[in-house]
Design an enzyme around this catalytic site. Structure first.
Site, PDB file in Angstrom:
ATOM      1  N   SER A  10      43.716  46.063  53.180  1.00  0.00           N
ATOM      2  CA  SER A  10      43.593  44.639  52.908  1.00  0.00           C
ATOM      3  C   SER A  10      42.430  44.030  53.706  1.00  0.00           C
ATOM      4  CB  SER A  10      44.925  43.948  53.224  1.00  0.00           C
ATOM      5  OG  SER A  10      44.926  42.617  52.804  1.00  0.00           O
TER       6      SER A  10
ATOM      7  N   HIS B  16      42.651  45.279  47.804  1.00  0.00           N
ATOM      8  CA  HIS B  16      43.430  44.642  46.732  1.00  0.00           C
ATOM      9  C   HIS B  16      43.017  43.182  46.611  1.00  0.00           C
ATOM     10  CE1 HIS B  16      46.824  42.862  49.462  1.00  0.00           C
ATOM     11  NE2 HIS B  16      45.657  42.861  50.062  1.00  0.00           N
TER      12      HIS B  16
END
Length: 657
Positions: A78, A101
């Protein structure tokens, strides 16, 4: 962060990004304390976290002049993967992983709120993609597809896609990823949910040579090993409890003491009680009561500003100055609850205070917005009262401004002669103005009212809205009193003669009828400049009458025919609509029959001047021991003075007087 000599430093991000782990503020302070650096070794093992803290950390590193080598020791997921992109090179052991993501978050509200939040997430994605693109060389569309699929990559895949530059032999990774964020990841490999896979090198042990006899070495007894393991486990448990306790202690303070929290956690001898003492000392340094000026605007980066804005909006809505925001959680609260929230959302405990003490603390604490919020609402009420006050002087007086409180002099309508003819090739000459000038000076007018603690506890909005509203009206009425006092008192001008006098040729003696109004109009139309006799050609624009004459004035001025004439006789009214009628009750106090003509607004009649042109009243706030609450002073700086008699005519209203 640790300096390693030769202007180098090792930085480890082994936690979440943001409030519960590594904050941008903490990171910036620690990075600055390292001084000048030529090289940074950045080690990452993080599940990611807050986007905006991550962006700040990325920018801090990206803008640093030192060269940067990034080591992904276990996981860069992330937001941690974005930070990793500052490295040149990025080095990964073969058993490390990276995940990218789309940004995600949680919100509440109606459909429009949801759409707005979705738009925000899309904007955040466009901010993150350039960091990946710069490192990998991939297009925006390629990266968007990878983000949308929550892409997990091994070290080898990171090399192939350009997210990493070098592959190193596997090292023993951390056995667990201690983060609640793990449950957020939908596509995370199952084996990573609980434990990272063992290094590949350990899967097939290398052949070992035949064992050789070795000298006997004393081995610790099983009981000793067990005791050692128990002690180690106890120490680890105690340290975890200490860190958790310190984080819980600081959690209620909106992230305002991150540096102190980090200092307490790093000191292994600092337990929760010591951390509490340090926190109380820091709060004590902030809690000295101060007198804040009314115009002070406080902007806070933490949760306190969100609370302050919410309370302000809810209170404005209750007072009727803004529309109610149904999503505002402070809508149903009383002023007493607003005071409490202003403190508790800043991490200031109020459990030991009674209501009077708690409200007093909210009004005087240096970090509380409560006093300024009340002041904003009171100021809104004062301005509404000023704007809604139905005063007639604004329609016909001249508006001016003064920069200080010194006496100024205004040159009236007759201050300049006619322009002189300039022969070809001749020089222009400087105009000589009259020595006469009407004086005007500012004065201050004001009152004090108090917003008491009792009113806040009783949730009495009257002191916050009605009282300042009426004071705003009173401020404008004060200016009106000054204007009409000058008009009716007939003061002396700078030439030693009264404003209305036979020498000034602005006195009439007739009632409200066609002939009387026409005669007064002729007096104004024939006024001349004093030294040259130049006609000034002033036209009356306003008829000022007491309310007792309002109906008669309307009938006389607005009728199409002359009063008393036959409607069919064709006799038109020669003064029809020649002036706007202004009925003023203050004129009744002087005389029920006396009336006035005034020139157009902006002409030299009576000037109302304000300090620096600020015509609305303003307020000052003071807290302290002299008042049981907040003393609020309403003040206006204005000056009123007659400028010239030639734009004004007065009639006694009595024929032949």
């Amino acid at each position: 962060m640790k300096a390693s000599g030769d202007r180098q430093a090792d930085i480890y991000i082994y936690d979440e990004i943001g409030y519960w782990g590594v904050t941008a503020r903490q990171f910036a302070g620690s990075l600055k304390s390292l001084g000048d650096l030529d090289h940074i070794n950045l080690h990452i093992h993080s599940p990611g976290g807050d986007v905006f803290d991550g962006i700040a950390i990325y920018n801090l590193l990206n803008g640093h002049s030192a060269s940067k080598t990034v080591y992904i020791d276990g996981l860069a997921a992330s937001m941690a993967s974005v930070i990793a992109m500052v490295g040149n090179p990025v080095i990964m052991p073969e058993n490390a992983m990276m995940m990218i993501h789309k940004p995600w978050g949680v919100t509440g509200g109606d459909a429009n709120d949801m759409r707005d939040y979705a738009d925000l997430l899309d904007k955040v994605e466009t901010v993150l993609i350039p960091s990946y693109a710069k490192k990998t060389g991939k297009t925006t569309d390629e990266l968007a597809d990878m983000l949308g699929e929550e892409t997990w990559m091994t070290a080898q895949e990171c090399i192939e896609h350009g997210f990493a530059d070098q592959l190193t032999p596997a090292v023993q990774a951390m056995a667990r990823i201690n983060s609640k964020r793990i449950e957020e990841f939908n596509a995370m490999p199952r084996n990573l949910k609980h434990m990272i896979t063992p290094p590949k090198a350990s899967a097939a042990p290398a052949p070992q040579p035949a064992p050789q006899p070795a000298p006997a070495v004393p081995q610790p007894a099983p009981a000793a090993i067990a005791d050692e393991n128990a002690i180690r486990a106890q120490v680890i448990a105690e340290q975890r409890a200490r860190v958790t306790g310190i984080r819980d202690l600081f959690a209620g303070f909106g992230g305002r003491h991150q540096a102190l929290q980090a200092e307490c956690i790093e000191d292994i001898e600092c337990d929760v009680n010591r951390a509490k003492d340090k926190l109380l000392a820091a709060l004590g340094q902030e809690s000295t009561p101060t007198n804040r000026p009314a115009a002070a605007n406080h902007i806070h980066a933490g949760n306190g500003n969100i609370t302050g804005d919410g309370i302000r909006q809810a209170l404005m809505a209750r007072a009727g100055y803004e529309n109610r925001d149904n999503s505002n959680p402070y809508n149903a609260m009383s002023m007493r609850e607003y005071a409490r929230m202003s403190l508790t959302e800043r991490g200031i405990g109020v459990a030991s205070y009674n209501p009077m003490q708690m409200v007093g603390l909210a009004l005087t604490h240096s970090t509380s917005d409560f006093g300024n919020i009340l002041l904003d609402v009171a100021n809104k009420s004062i301005l509404q009262g000023w704007e809604e006050a139905d005063e007639t002087f604004e329609q016909w007086t001249k508006k001016g401004q003064l920069s200080d409180f010194k006496t100024a002099h205004r040159v009236g309508l007759g201050g300049f002669p006619s322009l002189r003819k300039v022969r070809e090739g001749a020089e222009y000459k400087y105009v000589t103005t009259s020595d006469r000038g009407e004086p005007i000076a500012l004065a201050t007018y004001g009152e004090i009212f108090s917003i008491t603690r009792q009113a806040i506890i009783n949730d009495d909005l009257n002191q916050l809205t009605d009282v300042p509203l009426k004071m705003g009206r009173a401020a404008k009425a004060t200016i009106g009193d000054l204007v009409y006092t000058i008009l009716t008192s007939n003061p002396k001008m700078s030439d030693g003669k009264a404003l209305f006098s036979s020498d000034h040729r602005n006195m009439a003696s007739s009632g409200i009828d066609v002939s009387g109004l026409d005669a007064a109009r002729q007096l104004m139309r024939t006024q001349k400049e004093g030294t040259t006799g130049r006609t000034l050609n002033i036209r009356p624009a306003f008829l000022l009458v007491p309310t007792a004459l309002e109906t008669m004035a309307s009938q006389t001025v607005k009728s199409a025919s002359v009063k008393g004439a036959d409607v069919n006789a064709g006799i038109i009214n020669p003064i029809q609509n020649f002036a706007t009628i202004i009925a003023e009750p203050r004129l009744d106090d002087k005389s029920a029959v006396q009336w006035y003509l005034a020139a157009a607004q902006g002409m030299d009649t009576i000037e109302v001047a304000y300090l620096d042109g600020v015509e609305a009243p303003y307020i000052d706030q003071q807290e302290g021991f002299n008042t049981d609450g907040i003393a609020t002073k309403v003040r206006i700086d204005a000056g009123v003075s007659p400028l010239d008699w030639r734009g004004l005519v007065r009639s006694t209203g009595e024929q032949g007087s």
